[in-house]
Motif scaffolding. Structure first.
Motif, PDB file in Angstrom:
ATOM      1  N   PHE A 125     -12.653   7.181   7.284  1.00  0.00           N
ATOM      2  CA  PHE A 125     -13.516   7.823   8.278  1.00  0.00           C
ATOM      3  C   PHE A 125     -14.792   8.292   7.576  1.00  0.00           C
ATOM      4  CE2 PHE A 125      -9.184   8.155   9.901  1.00  0.00           C
ATOM      5  CZ  PHE A 125      -9.352   7.634  11.184  1.00  0.00           C
ATOM      6  N   PRO A 126     -15.724   7.351   7.346  1.00  0.00           N
ATOM      7  CA  PRO A 126     -16.885   7.692   6.521  1.00  0.00           C
ATOM      8  C   PRO A 126     -17.892   8.616   7.214  1.00  0.00           C
ATOM      9  CG  PRO A 126     -16.966   5.378   7.220  1.00  0.00           C
ATOM     10  CD  PRO A 126     -15.685   5.938   7.733  1.00  0.00           C
ATOM     11  N   ASP A 127     -17.812   8.721   8.575  1.00  0.00           N
ATOM     12  CA  ASP A 127     -18.824   9.528   9.255  1.00  0.00           C
ATOM     13  C   ASP A 127     -18.574  11.015   9.039  1.00  0.00           C
ATOM     14  OD1 ASP A 127     -19.873   7.187  10.149  1.00  0.00           O
ATOM     15  OD2 ASP A 127     -18.773   7.226  12.059  1.00  0.00           O
ATOM     16  N   ASN A 128     -19.651  11.718   8.767  1.00  0.00           N
ATOM     17  CA  ASN A 128     -19.629  13.181   8.629  1.00  0.00           C
ATOM     18  C   ASN A 128     -18.746  13.691   7.489  1.00  0.00           C
ATOM     19  OD1 ASN A 128     -21.218  13.290  10.980  1.00  0.00           O
ATOM     20  ND2 ASN A 128     -19.354  13.137  12.222  1.00  0.00           N
ATOM     21  N   LEU A 129     -18.596  12.916   6.429  1.00  0.00           N
ATOM     22  CA  LEU A 129     -17.822  13.424   5.283  1.00  0.00           C
ATOM     23  C   LEU A 129     -18.655  14.468   4.541  1.00  0.00           C
ATOM     24  CD1 LEU A 129     -16.106  10.383   3.509  1.00  0.00           C
ATOM     25  CD2 LEU A 129     -15.001  12.329   4.625  1.00  0.00           C
ATOM     26  N   PRO A 130     -18.030  15.552   4.092  1.00  0.00           N
ATOM     27  CA  PRO A 130     -18.811  16.540   3.327  1.00  0.00           C
ATOM     28  C   PRO A 130     -19.218  15.971   1.960  1.00  0.00           C
ATOM     29  CG  PRO A 130     -16.470  17.093   3.330  1.00  0.00           C
ATOM     30  CD  PRO A 130     -16.620  15.904   4.226  1.00  0.00           C
ATOM     31  N   PRO A 131     -20.300  16.506   1.382  1.00  0.00           N
ATOM     32  CA  PRO A 131     -20.737  15.992   0.072  1.00  0.00           C
ATOM     33  C   PRO A 131     -19.802  16.423  -1.050  1.00  0.00           C
ATOM     34  CG  PRO A 131     -22.093  17.840   0.764  1.00  0.00           C
ATOM     35  CD  PRO A 131     -21.137  17.570   1.892  1.00  0.00           C
ATOM     36  N   SER A 132     -19.910  15.715  -2.154  1.00  0.00           N
ATOM     37  CA  SER A 132     -19.112  16.079  -3.326  1.00  0.00           C
ATOM     38  C   SER A 132     -19.613  17.400  -3.900  1.00  0.00           C
ATOM     39  CB  SER A 132     -19.255  14.966  -4.373  1.00  0.00           C
ATOM     40  OG  SER A 132     -18.759  15.417  -5.604  1.00  0.00           O
ATOM     41  N   LEU A 133     -18.676  18.227  -4.341  1.00  0.00           N
ATOM     42  CA  LEU A 133     -19.068  19.521  -4.920  1.00  0.00           C
ATOM     43  C   LEU A 133     -18.901  19.531  -6.444  1.00  0.00           C
ATOM     44  CD1 LEU A 133     -17.392  21.917  -2.296  1.00  0.00           C
ATOM     45  CD2 LEU A 133     -19.771  21.113  -2.377  1.00  0.00           C
ATOM     46  N   VAL A 134     -18.421  18.413  -6.983  1.00  0.00           N
ATOM     47  CA  VAL A 134     -18.175  18.396  -8.437  1.00  0.00           C
ATOM     48  C   VAL A 134     -19.362  17.739  -9.146  1.00  0.00           C
ATOM     49  CG1 VAL A 134     -15.669  18.325  -8.146  1.00  0.00           C
ATOM     50  CG2 VAL A 134     -16.932  16.178  -8.346  1.00  0.00           C
ATOM     51  N   PRO A 135     -19.523  17.979 -10.453  1.00  0.00           N
ATOM     52  CA  PRO A 135     -20.653  17.382 -11.170  1.00  0.00           C
ATOM     53  C   PRO A 135     -20.638  15.854 -11.032  1.00  0.00           C
ATOM     54  CG  PRO A 135     -19.511  18.970 -12.558  1.00  0.00           C
ATOM     55  CD  PRO A 135     -18.682  18.806 -11.328  1.00  0.00           C
ATOM     56  N   HIS A 136     -21.828  15.294 -10.901  1.00  0.00           N
ATOM     57  CA  HIS A 136     -21.973  13.858 -10.671  1.00  0.00           C
ATOM     58  C   HIS A 136     -21.559  13.062 -11.917  1.00  0.00           C
ATOM     59  CE1 HIS A 136     -23.613  10.230  -9.014  1.00  0.00           C
ATOM     60  NE2 HIS A 136     -24.368  10.065 -10.087  1.00  0.00           N
ATOM     61  N   PHE A 137     -20.737  12.058 -11.711  1.00  0.00           N
ATOM     62  CA  PHE A 137     -20.394  11.147 -12.825  1.00  0.00           C
ATOM     63  C   PHE A 137     -21.187   9.863 -12.645  1.00  0.00           C
ATOM     64  CE2 PHE A 137     -18.002   7.637 -14.690  1.00  0.00           C
ATOM     65  CZ  PHE A 137     -17.752   8.132 -15.967  1.00  0.00           C
ATOM     66  N   LYS A 138     -21.806   9.397 -13.728  1.00  0.00           N
ATOM     67  CA  LYS A 138     -22.626   8.197 -13.589  1.00  0.00           C
ATOM     68  C   LYS A 138     -21.761   6.945 -13.773  1.00  0.00           C
ATOM     69  CE  LYS A 138     -27.095   6.252 -14.864  1.00  0.00           C
ATOM     70  NZ  LYS A 138     -26.800   5.263 -13.869  1.00  0.00           N
ATOM     71  N   TYR A 139     -21.311   6.391 -12.650  1.00  0.00           N
ATOM     72  CA  TYR A 139     -20.493   5.179 -12.726  1.00  0.00           C
ATOM     73  C   TYR A 139     -21.380   4.000 -13.116  1.00  0.00           C
ATOM     74  CZ  TYR A 139     -16.796   7.756 -10.453  1.00  0.00           C
ATOM     75  OH  TYR A 139     -15.818   8.686 -10.184  1.00  0.00           O
ATOM     76  N   PRO A 140     -20.846   3.060 -13.909  1.00  0.00           N
ATOM     77  CA  PRO A 140     -21.681   1.914 -14.311  1.00  0.00           C
ATOM     78  C   PRO A 140     -22.109   1.091 -13.091  1.00  0.00           C
ATOM     79  CG  PRO A 140     -19.421   1.680 -15.127  1.00  0.00           C
ATOM     80  CD  PRO A 140     -19.501   3.012 -14.449  1.00  0.00           C
TER      81      PRO A 140
END
Ligand SMILES: C=C(O[C@@H]1C=C(C(=O)O)C=C[C@H]1O)C(=O)O
Length: 360
Positions: free
Chosen positions: A189-204
């Motif tokens: 259910f991708p609509d209206n998902l809350p944003p991530s609250l954890v530090p951003h990980f830079k995926y390759p």
């Protein structure tokens, strides 16, 4: 150091499984060659693979794969090992370790390393069917969990079944914990998902950016509830609705992950045979793409492997009762059919969708 690892469980003979193993090594060698690694160490626990790669044993498997591999290994590699050659053979897991890196950049190494997940995924087939067999199949159908009127009592204003309620709420929590920042994860259910609250990980960044627009979870959801579930759960109602919903979500996530790996697989195929793939991509020709990316022998090997796993790990165990010998939690033929009819076709659908956008 870059290592490309695949895992193999058991009972691999000189069969089409061998071909699957050879493909993994073939692609790994091609990528490492293209990345200009020349000094590599090749390890495998599969004696037949090692021997056929080294050209020690002629295996008459009637497959062009062995020739392709030999052409590749005939190039000027510096194959070496710190171990005695005899010790090389019985090591657990198939490992290709690239040592003395001479590759262009760290960035490139990380990309290749990430692509190696593909090889693991190809040989880890069955982890999703294991979730189905071991987790969901222990509960009966429990149909109230899917009844919209039951679900709407769970929360004021909520409209949907208990399973929908459970999945939406869990995905929201997982989104705040960063789950969907990972390009390998896709929400139902991708609509209206809350944003991530954890530090951003830079995926390759391995995939073309268009990959982000591909999410076939709606199809997976319908397939799971309408086709798969009735095949492997017993009818009945034991009241364990919340546990049932939790197991359903685990199954859905495992299936989704496996099927969306198609993006990574398609990227590997595209990079390796770009000249073949470009014309049908430009012509948006799905049928030609489908035949280019299909490997019938690999599909057969995958189906056999999951059926075998269902036979080996899915036996009913009852102490002091021989009457159930040979009885399985889920019929191995059902598991194999599930792959042939749904999991593999949907994986290829993802591959095609990705390739159609690959030159955007
Ligand atoms: C995923 C791949 O592409 C196709 C799909 C397969 C699958 O879903 O298991 C297997 C072989 C291919 O026909 C692959 O080549 O590994």
């Amino acid at each position: 150091m870059l290592s490309i690892t695949t895992r193999r469980n058991m009972f691999i003979g000189r069969s089409s499984i061998l071909i699957a193993e050879l493909w993994a090594i073939y692609y790994a060698l091609r990528i490492t060659w293209e990345k200009e690694f020349r000094c590599i160490e090749l390890e495998s626990d599969c004696m037949d693979v090692v021997q056929s790669v080294l050209g020690v044993l002629e295996i008459d498997i009637g497959h062009a794969m062995v020739d392709r591999l030999k052409n590749l290994t005939d190039q000027e590699w510096n194959l070496q090992s710190e171990r005695e050659e005899k010790q090389l053979l019985p090591i657990t897991g198939v490992v290709l370790a690239v040592i003395n890196s001479t590759s262009n950049s760290d960035q490139e190494s990380r990309r290749s390393s990430h692509l190696s997940t593909y090889f693991s995924s190809r040989t880890q087939n069955g982890s999703d069917s294991r979730v189905l067999r071991q987790q969901r199949a222990r509960f009966p159908l429990n149909s109230p969990a899917y009844d919209p009127s039951y679900g709407s009592t769970s929360s004021p204003g909520f409209c949907g079944s208990l399973v929908e309620f459970f999945v939406k709420k869990t995905e929201a929590v997982q989104a705040t914990a960063g789950r969907y920042e990972n390009p390998e994860e896709h929400p139902f259910f991708p609509d209206n998902l809350p944003p991530s609250l954890v530090p951003h990980f830079k995926y390759p960044e391995v995939l073309h950016p268009a990959a982000m627009s591909i999410n076939i979870n709606k199809v997976i959801w319908d397939m799971y509830f309408n086709k798969l579930l009735p095949l492997f759960v017993a009818p009945g109602d034991d009241g364990n609705y919340a546990s049932t919903a939790a197991r359903d979500l685990e199954c859905l996530q495992a299936l989704s992950r496996r099927i969306h790996y198609g993006k990574l697989v398609a990227e590997v195929k595209f990079r390796n045979e770009q000249k073949d793939y470009e014309p049908p991509i430009r012509a948006q020709d799905r049928d030609t793409l489908a035949s280019l990316l299909t490997f019938v022998d690999v599909e057969e090997a995958v189906k056999k492997r999951v059926a075998k796993k269902a036979m080996t790990f899915g036996q009913e165990v009852k102490l002091g009762d021989d009457g159930d010998k040979g009885k399985y939690k889920v019929d191995p033929a059902v598991v194999s059919g599930l792959y042939g009819d749904w999991v593999i076709p949907l994986t290829k659908e993802v591959e095609i969708e990705y390739l159609l956008r690959r030159l955007d």
